[in-house]
Design a protein around this motif. Structure first.
Motif, PDB file in Angstrom:
ATOM      1  N   PRO A  32       0.838  -1.114   0.097  1.00 41.77           N
ATOM      2  CA  PRO A  32       0.046   0.007  -0.091  1.00 41.77           C
ATOM      3  C   PRO A  32       0.842   1.137   0.219  1.00 41.77           C
ATOM      4  CG  PRO A  32       0.001  -0.947   2.176  1.00 41.77           C
ATOM      5  CD  PRO A  32       0.985  -1.798   1.503  1.00 41.77           C
ATOM      6  N   GLN A  33       0.655   2.196  -0.875  1.00 41.46           N
ATOM      7  CA  GLN A  33       0.876   3.617  -0.818  1.00 41.46           C
ATOM      8  C   GLN A  33       0.408   4.347   0.298  1.00 41.46           C
ATOM      9  OE1 GLN A  33       1.147   5.058  -4.859  1.00 41.46           O
ATOM     10  NE2 GLN A  33       2.762   3.571  -5.414  1.00 41.46           N
ATOM     11  N   LEU A  34       0.840   4.352   1.445  1.00 41.24           N
ATOM     12  CA  LEU A  34       0.159   4.761   2.776  1.00 41.24           C
ATOM     13  C   LEU A  34       0.468   6.393   2.731  1.00 41.24           C
ATOM     14  CD1 LEU A  34       0.694   2.019   5.220  1.00 41.24           C
ATOM     15  CD2 LEU A  34      -1.246   2.575   3.892  1.00 41.24           C
ATOM     16  N   SER A  35      -0.288   7.138   3.374  1.00 42.78           N
ATOM     17  CA  SER A  35      -0.088   8.645   3.493  1.00 42.78           C
ATOM     18  C   SER A  35       0.773   8.695   4.812  1.00 42.78           C
ATOM     19  CB  SER A  35      -1.434   9.370   4.043  1.00 42.78           C
ATOM     20  OG  SER A  35      -2.220   9.366   2.890  1.00 42.78           O
ATOM     21  N   GLU A  36       1.221   9.991   5.349  1.00 36.73           N
ATOM     22  CA  GLU A  36       2.333  10.074   6.412  1.00 36.73           C
ATOM     23  C   GLU A  36       1.690   9.428   7.402  1.00 36.73           C
ATOM     24  OE1 GLU A  36       4.209  13.837   8.670  1.00 36.73           O
ATOM     25  OE2 GLU A  36       3.758  13.995   6.444  1.00 36.73           O
ATOM     26  N   LYS A  37       2.555   8.750   8.136  1.00 37.12           N
ATOM     27  CA  LYS A  37       2.130   7.854   9.569  1.00 37.12           C
ATOM     28  C   LYS A  37       1.632   8.924  10.652  1.00 37.12           C
ATOM     29  CE  LYS A  37       3.761   4.019  12.142  1.00 37.12           C
ATOM     30  NZ  LYS A  37       4.824   3.198  12.460  1.00 37.12           N
ATOM     31  N   GLY A  38       0.661   8.649  11.305  1.00 37.69           N
ATOM     32  CA  GLY A  38       0.143   9.773  12.286  1.00 37.69           C
ATOM     33  C   GLY A  38      -1.092  10.483  11.674  1.00 37.69           C
ATOM     34  N   THR A  39      -1.143  10.640  10.442  1.00 30.82           N
ATOM     35  CA  THR A  39      -2.248  11.214   9.978  1.00 30.82           C
ATOM     36  C   THR A  39      -3.898  10.627   9.910  1.00 30.82           C
ATOM     37  OG1 THR A  39      -1.768  10.698   7.572  1.00 30.82           O
ATOM     38  CG2 THR A  39      -0.615  12.441   8.501  1.00 30.82           C
ATOM     39  N   SER A  40      -4.708  11.270   9.819  1.00 34.86           N
ATOM     40  CA  SER A  40      -6.082  10.512   9.835  1.00 34.86           C
ATOM     41  C   SER A  40      -6.045   9.668   8.552  1.00 34.86           C
ATOM     42  CB  SER A  40      -7.129  11.505   9.845  1.00 34.86           C
ATOM     43  OG  SER A  40      -7.069  12.376   8.906  1.00 34.86           O
ATOM     44  N   LYS A  41      -5.557  10.217   7.497  1.00 32.98           N
ATOM     45  CA  LYS A  41      -5.541   9.296   6.135  1.00 32.98           C
ATOM     46  C   LYS A  41      -4.774   8.263   6.291  1.00 32.98           C
ATOM     47  CE  LYS A  41      -5.881  13.192   2.846  1.00 32.98           C
ATOM     48  NZ  LYS A  41      -5.109  13.796   1.281  1.00 32.98           N
ATOM     49  N   HIS A  42      -3.816   8.297   6.857  1.00 35.40           N
ATOM     50  CA  HIS A  42      -2.881   6.899   7.164  1.00 35.40           C
ATOM     51  C   HIS A  42      -3.958   5.834   7.800  1.00 35.40           C
ATOM     52  CE1 HIS A  42       0.571   4.580   7.818  1.00 35.40           C
ATOM     53  NE2 HIS A  42       0.257   4.270   9.003  1.00 35.40           N
ATOM     54  N   GLN A  43      -4.496   6.484   8.985  1.00 23.44           N
ATOM     55  CA  GLN A  43      -5.435   5.349   9.748  1.00 23.44           C
ATOM     56  C   GLN A  43      -6.293   4.788   8.734  1.00 23.44           C
ATOM     57  OE1 GLN A  43      -4.867   3.987  12.815  1.00 23.44           O
ATOM     58  NE2 GLN A  43      -6.233   2.464  12.047  1.00 23.44           N
ATOM     59  N   VAL A  44      -7.063   5.662   8.152  1.00 23.21           N
ATOM     60  CA  VAL A  44      -8.071   5.052   6.927  1.00 23.21           C
ATOM     61  C   VAL A  44      -7.629   4.068   6.182  1.00 23.21           C
ATOM     62  CG1 VAL A  44      -9.593   5.817   5.412  1.00 23.21           C
ATOM     63  CG2 VAL A  44      -9.604   7.114   7.482  1.00 23.21           C
ATOM     64  N   GLU A  45      -6.497   4.384   5.596  1.00 19.85           N
ATOM     65  CA  GLU A  45      -5.794   3.487   4.680  1.00 19.85           C
ATOM     66  C   GLU A  45      -5.381   2.184   5.292  1.00 19.85           C
ATOM     67  OE1 GLU A  45      -3.957   7.066   2.184  1.00 19.85           O
ATOM     68  OE2 GLU A  45      -2.806   6.009   3.620  1.00 19.85           O
ATOM     69  N   LEU A  46      -4.978   2.161   6.377  1.00 19.46           N
ATOM     70  CA  LEU A  46      -4.780   0.969   7.201  1.00 19.46           C
ATOM     71  C   LEU A  46      -6.122   0.099   7.263  1.00 19.46           C
ATOM     72  CD1 LEU A  46      -2.033   1.865  10.010  1.00 19.46           C
ATOM     73  CD2 LEU A  46      -1.705   0.481   8.014  1.00 19.46           C
ATOM     74  N   ASP A  47      -6.832   0.765   7.708  1.00 24.62           N
ATOM     75  CA  ASP A  47      -8.280   0.136   7.990  1.00 24.62           C
ATOM     76  C   ASP A  47      -8.531  -0.433   6.453  1.00 24.62           C
ATOM     77  OD1 ASP A  47      -8.672   1.048  10.406  1.00 24.62           O
ATOM     78  OD2 ASP A  47      -9.865   2.531   9.894  1.00 24.62           O
ATOM     79  N   LEU A  48      -8.455  -0.046   5.470  1.00 30.96           N
ATOM     80  CA  LEU A  48      -8.748  -0.526   4.117  1.00 30.96           C
ATOM     81  C   LEU A  48      -7.989  -1.668   3.646  1.00 30.96           C
ATOM     82  CD1 LEU A  48      -9.505   2.581   1.815  1.00 30.96           C
ATOM     83  CD2 LEU A  48     -11.168   1.093   2.996  1.00 30.96           C
ATOM     84  N   VAL A  49      -6.815  -1.579   4.118  1.00 31.34           N
ATOM     85  CA  VAL A  49      -5.908  -2.795   3.754  1.00 31.34           C
ATOM     86  C   VAL A  49      -6.295  -3.986   4.908  1.00 31.34           C
ATOM     87  CG1 VAL A  49      -3.568  -3.707   4.315  1.00 31.34           C
ATOM     88  CG2 VAL A  49      -3.831  -1.434   3.061  1.00 31.34           C
ATOM     89  N   ASN A  50      -6.673  -3.783   5.946  1.00 30.01           N
ATOM     90  CA  ASN A  50      -7.339  -4.619   6.870  1.00 30.01           C
ATOM     91  C   ASN A  50      -8.587  -5.480   6.183  1.00 30.01           C
ATOM     92  OD1 ASN A  50      -5.368  -4.735   8.764  1.00 30.01           O
ATOM     93  ND2 ASN A  50      -6.165  -3.265   9.643  1.00 30.01           N
ATOM     94  N   PHE A  51      -9.564  -4.453   5.709  1.00 30.87           N
ATOM     95  CA  PHE A  51     -10.571  -4.778   5.199  1.00 30.87           C
ATOM     96  C   PHE A  51     -10.322  -5.766   3.800  1.00 30.87           C
ATOM     97  CE2 PHE A  51     -13.027  -0.526   6.020  1.00 30.87           C
ATOM     98  CZ  PHE A  51     -12.935  -0.948   7.382  1.00 30.87           C
TER      99      PHE A  51
END
Length: 193
Positions: A73-92
């Motif tokens: 995954p090409q994740l946003s900067e760690k600690g941002t709300s975008k990063h957490q949403v992207e991690l959620d999608l990878v878990n999905f």
């Protein structure tokens, strides 16, 4: 509750909850393992596995595990709300692959790979596995690309082995599942025309 626990959900009931979840997982897995064992015995493969366990081990790596190990995954900067949403999608993605391995319209790991990469098998050779990667990108602002609309679907590029997920339309697992499965099945119907 889906695992059969009927008591009060609290910190004090942590141990019975974990037991209920474990029992549910084992009871769900047991019939599948028995069926696998019978199939191996039917063809005498269990003897081959006993004789050459190291050689046979790569044949039994779960497809979903390989897919998840191949996702970059090409994740946003760690600690941002975008990063957490992207991690959620990878878990999905992982949840969907493990949930949907049965049924005629399911999205198995092999079908998922074929949809994204055009390659419908999990690579077996170490040289194939080493270079295999699926890039996951995230579109946080699909209105900029498509204007005002009610839904976006994932965009797949099999040549680039890339999938772009429309974050706005996949905030919960149920939304993610609905949108991804609909896009997958619509893509299958389009390819069969």
């Amino acid at each position: 509750l889906n695992c059969g626990f009927t008591g009060a959900i609290s910190v004090q009931n942590k141990e019975p909850i974990v037991r209920a979840i474990t029992l549910h997982a084992v009871l769900r897995l047991q019939p599948m393992l028995e069926q696998l064992k019978e199939g191996l015995q039917l063809y005498g493969l269990h003897l081959l596995i006993k004789q050459y366990p190291e050689i046979c081990q790569p044949l039994f790596v779960l497809g979903g595990d390989f897919v998840m190990a191949s996702i970059h995954p090409q994740l946003s900067e760690k600690g941002t709300s975008k990063h957490q949403v992207e991690l959620d999608l990878v878990n999905f993605i992982q949840d969907l692959l493990y949930e949907s391995e049965d049924g005629p319209r399911s999205i198995t790991p092999a079908r998922f790979l074929q949809w994204i990469t055009g390659q419908g098998h999990v690579p077996l050779l170490p040289s194939e596995k080493k270079d295999f990667a699926v890039v996951v990108k995230f579109n946080h602002n699909c209105e900029a690309d498509f204007g005002n609309h009610s839904i976006c679907y994932p965009v797949v590029s099999s040549c680039a082995k890339t999938i772009v997920l429309p974050v706005k339309h996949m905030k919960s697992y149920s939304q993610f599942r609905m949108v991804l499965l609909e896009a997958f099945h619509l893509g299958q119907e389009f390819n069969n025309v």
